[in-house]
Design a protein around this motif. Structure first.
Motif, PDB file in Angstrom:
ATOM      1  N   GLN A 115       2.175   0.102  16.199  1.00 28.28           N
ATOM      2  CA  GLN A 115       1.180  -0.932  16.172  1.00 28.28           C
ATOM      3  C   GLN A 115       1.921  -2.134  14.589  1.00 28.28           C
ATOM      4  O   GLN A 115       1.786  -3.640  14.898  1.00 28.28           O
ATOM      5  N   VAL A 116       1.345  -0.747  14.177  1.00 22.86           N
ATOM      6  CA  VAL A 116       1.967  -1.855  13.031  1.00 22.86           C
ATOM      7  C   VAL A 116       3.049  -2.776  12.928  1.00 22.86           C
ATOM      8  O   VAL A 116       3.051  -4.173  11.927  1.00 22.86           O
ATOM      9  N   SER A 162       3.589  -6.096  14.722  1.00 26.96           N
ATOM     10  CA  SER A 162       2.697  -7.059  13.775  1.00 26.96           C
ATOM     11  C   SER A 162       3.823  -7.673  12.941  1.00 26.96           C
ATOM     12  O   SER A 162       4.242  -9.332  12.734  1.00 26.96           O
ATOM     13  N   GLU A 163       3.798  -6.670  12.573  1.00 23.56           N
ATOM     14  CA  GLU A 163       5.472  -7.171  10.929  1.00 23.56           C
ATOM     15  C   GLU A 163       6.153  -7.345  11.371  1.00 23.56           C
ATOM     16  O   GLU A 163       7.110  -9.120  11.096  1.00 23.56           O
ATOM     17  N   ARG A 195      -0.661 -11.601  13.036  1.00 25.93           N
ATOM     18  CA  ARG A 195      -2.121 -10.339  12.287  1.00 25.93           C
ATOM     19  C   ARG A 195      -3.141 -10.728  12.770  1.00 25.93           C
ATOM     20  O   ARG A 195      -3.463 -11.895  13.232  1.00 25.93           O
ATOM     21  N   ASP A 196      -4.577  -9.640  14.396  1.00 20.74           N
ATOM     22  CA  ASP A 196      -5.364  -9.766  14.770  1.00 20.74           C
ATOM     23  C   ASP A 196      -5.805  -9.712  13.128  1.00 20.74           C
ATOM     24  O   ASP A 196      -6.234  -9.989  12.905  1.00 20.74           O
TER      25      ASP A 196
END
Lengths: 295, 647
Positions: free
Chosen positions: A43-44, A47-48, A53-54
C-alpha cells in the motif's frame, strides 16, 4: 495512466483497429495470500510510486486502513479472521484491480480512449479522456474503480504500466518483503503458482488453488488461495465473477437507442436556440467566476 | 508445569519441544531469533540464557544457520551498542573503570580474564592491548607509559547509569542538564508520569532530533493526552534539528554484525546539522571556555585528540578510520622482531596487531580491520556466495575480523571434520583451519592440541553453569512478572520472596506504583505494528494513513463480558495512569488457563502520542511499570496489570 510505449489491444468506445506488428508477452501479477503478512508495504509503495496520498482516517476496530479503495488508494489489504479445520487463520487479501482479460470497465466505458487494454494484458485508465460517468464502476465485477470527488475522474491500479513499460516490476511487487507478490509473464506466474499450490497441499491445505476466473476471460492479477474452493472467505472475493448483464445490454441493444437519445438532445438544443436564443449567463454568475479566477 | 505457568496447551508445547530436539542431529540445525518479546521482561536475560543453554546442548552453536541471534529493531541498533550505547561499557564492550580501580595496573589486573584451563585461547587476555589502544586513540601523545596512558583522564563510573537509573536520579532532582540525542524518552521509557516529573526537575534539556518529538514538548499541554501545567515546569528546552540517516553518510551495523557503509542521499532541511557537527561545535566551545576561563581538571578535554580536517565537522570517513586504528610505530612480529607486520602510520589490518605499549591506536577494537590500508572494507559490495551458505565474505565487513559465524570451530567435530559436510563452515586442512569463514580459532591450532571453540571464556567451553556472571544464580529460574495475575510463583508457591525476580532493582516509590490483580485483573502487553516504527513514523504522512489512530486489542470473550464491540472507544488503566483507544476485537487473542485461573490479555500497540501526523493519542508507556531486567535493566513492557472499560 499516462503516455506509454506499450502496444494497445483495445480502447474504449473506439473502432480504430489496434496495432498488430509487435509481439508482446502477456504479463501477470501473482498474489500468494498464504505468504502475505499484512504489513501494507505494498500500500505504501503504491502511494509513493503513484504520488497519491489518501486521508489520515480513523481506526474502525479492524486492521484495515484505509477502509476501502478510493481515487487515492488503489490497493488495500482486507483482513479476515476465520476458523478452518479448528485452526485460526488470518486471511489477508490485497484488493485492487484484477486486470481482466475481458474487462467489464472497458466494455461499459462510453468515452473514447478513456480505458485502454494493452497487448500485455494491463487495463489502464487514461483520465484525460474520462468523462466521469461511472459506467466502469457498474461494469467491474470486482467493484474496483472509484470516481474522484476532486476531478470527477475514475481511478484504479494501473499495474504500474509506466514501470512495466520499462521492464520494471510494479511498485507493490518490488516492496513486498516476503515474496507474496510475484510479477512476470502469465505463463511463469502460473508455473510458480502450481509449485505453491503443491507445497500448500503437502502442508494440509487440500483445497489450495489458483484464482484466475474464467468468467472474465482470466485475469492478469491472480491469487494463490489456501481455500480456493471458498474464495468468499477472503473478504468476499467472488467465486464466479462475470460482467453485469447491464453492460451487455448497453453495448448491444441499448447503444443505438442511446445514440438516438443523444441525437434527440442535440435536436432539442437546436430547437431551444432557435426559439429562445443563446443561454445568457447572469451577472451574478459572471462575478462569481471572476472571483474564482482571481484566487 | 510449563502449561500451568504460561497457559500454552501441553500438546502444543510438546510438539515444539520435539521439533527443537530433532535439531540435535549433526545435519539439522536450528537458529533462534529473538527480539523485544524476550528481552522486555524482568527475567529477559534469563529467557535468552535458557535458549543459549539449549543451543549449546543441541550442538547448534557455530553451525551455519545456528546460534542465538538478537533481531535488532532498527538498522543500526547493533552499531550503537558496539559504540557504548550503555554507559556501563566503553566502545567494543570494554569495561569502564570505577573508583575501585585507582590506576591502570589495578584496573587491567582486575578486568583481564584468567586462563581457567591450560592450552585454551582465553582471548580476553588481550584486554590490555585493546584498552591502551583506545586511550591512545583518544588522547594521543598525552597518553604515555608514565601516566598510565592517561588512565586518570577516563571518567570513572559512579554507580548504575542505565536509562531507568538516570531517570530515577533525575526524578530525585540529582540531574541538572540532559542532552537528549535521537531519543524520545517521554514516549519510550516506562511510566510516563514519572518520566515527565523527572524532566520537570531539570534546569535545561537539549533535544537533538530530526523530528519535533513528544519529549521536546513534555511541558506543553496537549489536552488529556498530555495534561501538564507549564507554569509549574521550570525546565528550559532547546531543540537542535539534526539530519536524518539518509541525509548523512556513515555506516549501519546489522544484526549479523555486518558493517555496511552507506552514502548520503539528500541534504537536510533548513538549519538541520549532522549530529557530529553539533557535538563537535559544542566540544570546541567547551574547550575554548576552559582555555579562557579555566576550570577543574580540564586536561582530559584540552588534550583530547581532535585531528579532523574541519574541526567542527569530523567526517564519517575520518571517524571510521579512527575507530579502526593505526600504527604509531612499526608493529613487529613477536616471534621474529626483525619482521615488520605493520609500518608506522599505516591503518591496522586486524586487532591481532594491537599492542599495549602505546604503539597502536584503536577507537573500537572489534571494528579493527574495517578500514585497513586496503581502504573502507565496509563499502565492499561483492555479493558472491561461493559456498551457497550465504557466506558473502566480500560484502561489507563483519566484526570481528570479517568473521560471519561466531564460535565456528564448533561446526567441526573434535578431530576437525565438519559435523555436516554438506554445510562446511570450517575444517582442519592438515596444517591450518580453512573452509568458508574466517576461523574463530588460532589458525594453526591442530585438533589434537584440544583448543576449545569458546575462545572468549577462560576454559574454552560454553557455560551451562555460570557463576558470578548473571545478577541471578548460575542457572535460569522462573519468576512471575512484577505485576502478575497470580499471587505466587507456581514453581515456588510457598516462597513469597521467589514470586518475582529477587535480583531485579526496584526504586523507592515504584513498588508502591505496582497494581494488584484485585484492581487490575487483566494482563497488558505492548508491541509494535508493521505499519509503524516506534514513535518516529507517526510523524510521516503515509505511515499515518496506514494506521492512523491508537487502538487496543482484546479477545472476543472479554469483549462480550465487558459489552465492548469493535470500534468502541475504550479506556485502559493501570495503577500508573490511563490511555484511551479504539477497541479491536479479535480471535487472535484468547483467554489463557494459567495455574487454574482464566487470564485475559489486552494488547496495546505503542506508536501513538500527541505529536505527529496520526490522530493525537496517549502515550502507551503511561501504563507500564518502572522496573527492568536484573542484568540489562530493560523495562518490563511485555507483562503488567491493567483494567479496561468503555470510554
Amino acid at each position: 495512466m499516462a503516455l506509454q510505449s506499450l502496444d494497445i489491444k483495445q480502447r474504449s468506445a473506439t473502432t480504430t483497429p489496434s496495432t498488430q506488428v509487435r509481439q508482446t508477452v502477456e504479463i501477470a501479477k501473482l498474489i500468494d495470500v498464504s505468504a502475505c503478512i499484512g504489513c501494507k508495504a505494498c500500500q505504501v509503495a503504491c502511494s509513493e510510486w503513484n504520488d497519491i496520498r489518501d486521508e489520515v482516517g480513523n481506526c474502525h476496530g479492524v486492521y484495515d486502513n484505509p477502509m476501502d479503495l478510493s481515487a487515492k488508494s488503489w490497493t488495500v489489504m482486507r483482513y479476515t479472521e476465520v476458523e478452518q479445520n479448528n485452526k485460526l487463520e488470518w486471511l489477508i487479501r490485497k484488493d485492487g484491480c484484477m486486470h481482466c482479460a475481458d474487462p467489464g470497465c472497458l466494455k461499459a466505458c462510453p468515452a473514447p480512449g478513456a480505458i485502454i487494454q494493452y497487448s500485455n494484458g494491463i487495463v489502464d485508465f487514461h483520465q484525460e479522456n474520462c468523462i466521469g460517468c461511472g459506467y466502469c464502476v457498474t461494469g467491474c465485477p470486482f467493484n474496483v474503480p472509484r470516481i474522484s470527488k476532486e476531478d470527477s475522474k475514475a481511478y484504479k491500479c494501473s499495474l504500474c504500466s509506466d514501470r512495466v513499460a520499462v521492464n520494471q516490476a510494479p511498485a507493490c511487487a518490488k516492496a513486498c518483503p516476503t515474496g507474496a507478490i510475484q510479477f512476470g509473464s502469465k505463463e511463469d506466474m502460473k508455473d510458480y503458482a502450481a509449485k505453491r499450490v503443491t507445497d500448500l497441499k503437502e502442508r494440509g491445505y487440500d483445497q489450495a488453488g489458483l484464482y484466475d476466473p474464467q468468467g472474465v476471460g482470466g485475469t492478469h492479477v491472480m491469487y494463490v488461495l489456501h481455500h480456493a474452493d471458498k474464495p468468499d472467505l477472503y473478504a468476499g472475493l467472488p467465486a464466479n465473477p462475470s460482467i453485469s448483464p447491464l453492460v451487455s445490454l448497453w453495448k448491444g441493444v441499448a447503444k443505438p437507442l442511446a445514440t438516438l437519445a443523444l441525437a434527440g438532445v442535440a435536436l432539442g438544443s437546436l430547437f431551444h436556440y432557435v426559439t429562445k436564443g443563446p443561454n445568457e449567463v447572469s451577472k451574478e454568475i459572471e462575478d462569481e467566476i471572476e472571483k474564482e479566477d482571481a484566487k | 508445569m510449563v502449561a500451568k505457568v504460561c497457559g500454552t496447551p501441553k500438546e502444543a508445547f510438546l510438539k515444539v519441544c520435539e521439533y527443537i530436539a530433532e535439531t540435535a542431529a549433526p545435519n539439522k540445525t536450528m537458529t533462534n531469533l529473538y527480539a523485544l518479546g524476550w528481552t522486555e521482561h524482568s527475567v529477559g536475560s534469563q529467557n535468552i540464557r535458557s535458549m543459549a543453554i539449549i543451543q549449546l546442548l543441541l550442538g547448534n552453536m557455530g553451525m551455519a544457520g545456528g546460534g542465538i541471534n538478537a533481531l535488532r529493531g532498527h538498522a543500526n541498533v547493533q552499531g550503537i551498542t558496539d559504540f557504548a550505547l550503555y554507559a556501563q561499557n566503553l566502545p567494543g564492550y570494554l569495561a569502564v573503570p570505577s573508583d575501585a580501580e585507582p590506576d591502570l595496573k589495578t584496573f587491567l589486573e582486575k578486568k583481564t580474564p584468567k586462563m581457567l584451563r591450560p592450552g585454551q585461547m582465553n582471548f580476553g587476555q588481550n584486554l590490555p592491548k585493546w584498552y591502551v589502544s583506545l586511550h591512545k586513540a583518544w588522547w594521543g601523545n598525552a597518553a604515555t607509559k608514565e601516566n598510565g596512558f592517561a588512565y586518570d583522564f577516563m571518567p570513572k563510573l559512579a554507580g548504575a547509569s542505565d536509562v531507568l537509573s538516570i531517570f530515577d536520579q533525575m526524578y530525585q532532582g540529582k540531574v541538572h542538564g540532559f542532552l537528549c540525542q535521537g531519543f524520545n524518552p517521554l514516549a519510550s521509557v516506562a511510566n510516563k508520569k514519572k518520566v515527565s516529573d523527572a524532566l520537570s526537575k531539570l534546569k535545561y534539556m537539549v533535544v537533538m532530533d530530526p523530528l519535533a518529538t513528544d519529549t521536546s514538548e513534555f511541558w506543553k499541554p496537549h489536552g488529556e493526552f498530555n495534561d501538564v501545567d507549564p507554569s509549574k515546569i521550570p525546565t528550559e528546552v532547546f531543540r537542535l534539528p539534526t539530519t536524518l540517516f539518509a541525509e548523512t553518510s556513515g555506516s549501519f551495523t546489522n544484526s549479523g554484525r555486518v558493517i555496511q557503509w552507506r552514502w548520503k542521499a539528500a541534504n537536510g532541511p533548513g538549519e538541520a546539522k549532522d549530529d557530529t557537527e553539533i557535538m563537535a561545535t559544542l566540544f570546541l566551545k567547551l574547550k575554548d571556555m576552559y582555555a579562557k576561563d579555566g576550570g577543574a581538571y580540564s586536561e582530559p578535554i584540552q588534550k583530547l585528540t581532535w585531528a579532523y580536517r574541519i574541526p567542527t565537522k569530523p567526517s564519517p570517513e575520518e571517524l571510521m578510520m579512527e575507530y579502526n586504528g593505526k600504527a604509531l610505530a612499526d608493529v613487529l612480529d613477536p616471534k621474529d622482531p626483525t619482521k615488520v607486520l605493520v609500518k608506522a602510520g599505516d591503518q591496522l589490518p586486524s586487532f591481532a596487531m594491537l599492542r599495549d605499549d602505546g604503539s597502536t591506536t584503536c577507537g573500537n577494537w572489534i571494528y579493527c580491520g574495517v578500514w585497513s590500508q586496503a581502504g573502507n572494507n565496509s563499502a565492499r559490495r561483492d555479493n558472491s556466495d561461493p559456498s551457497g551458505l550465504g557466506q558473502t565474505l566480500n560484502w561489507g565487513f563483519a566484526w570481528p575480523v570479517n568473521r560471519r559465524i561466531l564460535y565456528n570451530r564448533a561446526s567441526a567435530d573434535p578431530s576437525g571434520k565438519p559435523w555436516d559436510p554438506q554445510r562446511t563452515v570450517l575444517k582442519w586442512l592438515g596444517d591450518k583451519w580453512g573452509g568458508n569463514d574466517v576461523p574463530d580459532m588460532r589458525p594453526d591450532a591442530a585438533p589434537e592440541q584440544n583448543v576449545m571453540p569458546f575462545i572468549m571464556t577462560g576454559e574454552g567451553v560454553g557455560r551451562l553453569f555460570a557463576v558470578g556472571l548473571m545478577a541471578e544464580g548460575p542457572f535460569p529460574e522462573h519468576y512471575e512478572p512484577f505485576e502478575s495475575p497470580l499471587d505466587n510463583n507456581p514453581m515456588h508457591p510457598k516462597n513469597p520472596k521467589a514470586r518475582a525476580n529477587p535480583a531485579a532493582r526496584v526504586y523507592k516509590g515504584d513498588m508502591e506504583a505496582f497494581g494488584t490483580a484485585k484492581d487490575f485483573p487483566y494482563v497488558g502487553t505492548t508491541y509494535r505494528l508493521t505499519e509503524h516504527f516506534h514513535y518516529w513514523t507517526k510523524q510521516s504522512k503515509i505511515n499515518a494513513i496506514m494506521q492512523p489512530e491508537q487502538f487496543v486489542e482484546i479477545g472476543e470473550e472479554l469483549a462480550r463480558e465487558k459489552g465492548i464491540t469493535a470500534g468502541d472507544k475504550v479506556k485502559v488503566r493501570s495503577n500508573r495512569g490511563f490511555i484511551k483507544g479504539v477497541a479491536v476485537v479479535t480471535k487472535r487473542i484468547k483467554a489463557l488457563d494459567v495455574d487454574g485461573k482464566k487470564v485475559h490479555t489486552i494488547g496495546i500497540p505503542i506508536h501513538y502520542g500527541f505529536k505527529g501526523a496520526t490522530k493525537p493519542g496517549f502515550i502507551t508507556n503511561t501504563l507500564t511499570p518502572f522496573v527492568g531486567d536484573a542484568n540489562t535493566q530493560t523495562p518490563e513492557y511485555k507483562a503488567f496489570l491493567v483494567n479496561i472499560e468503555k470510554a
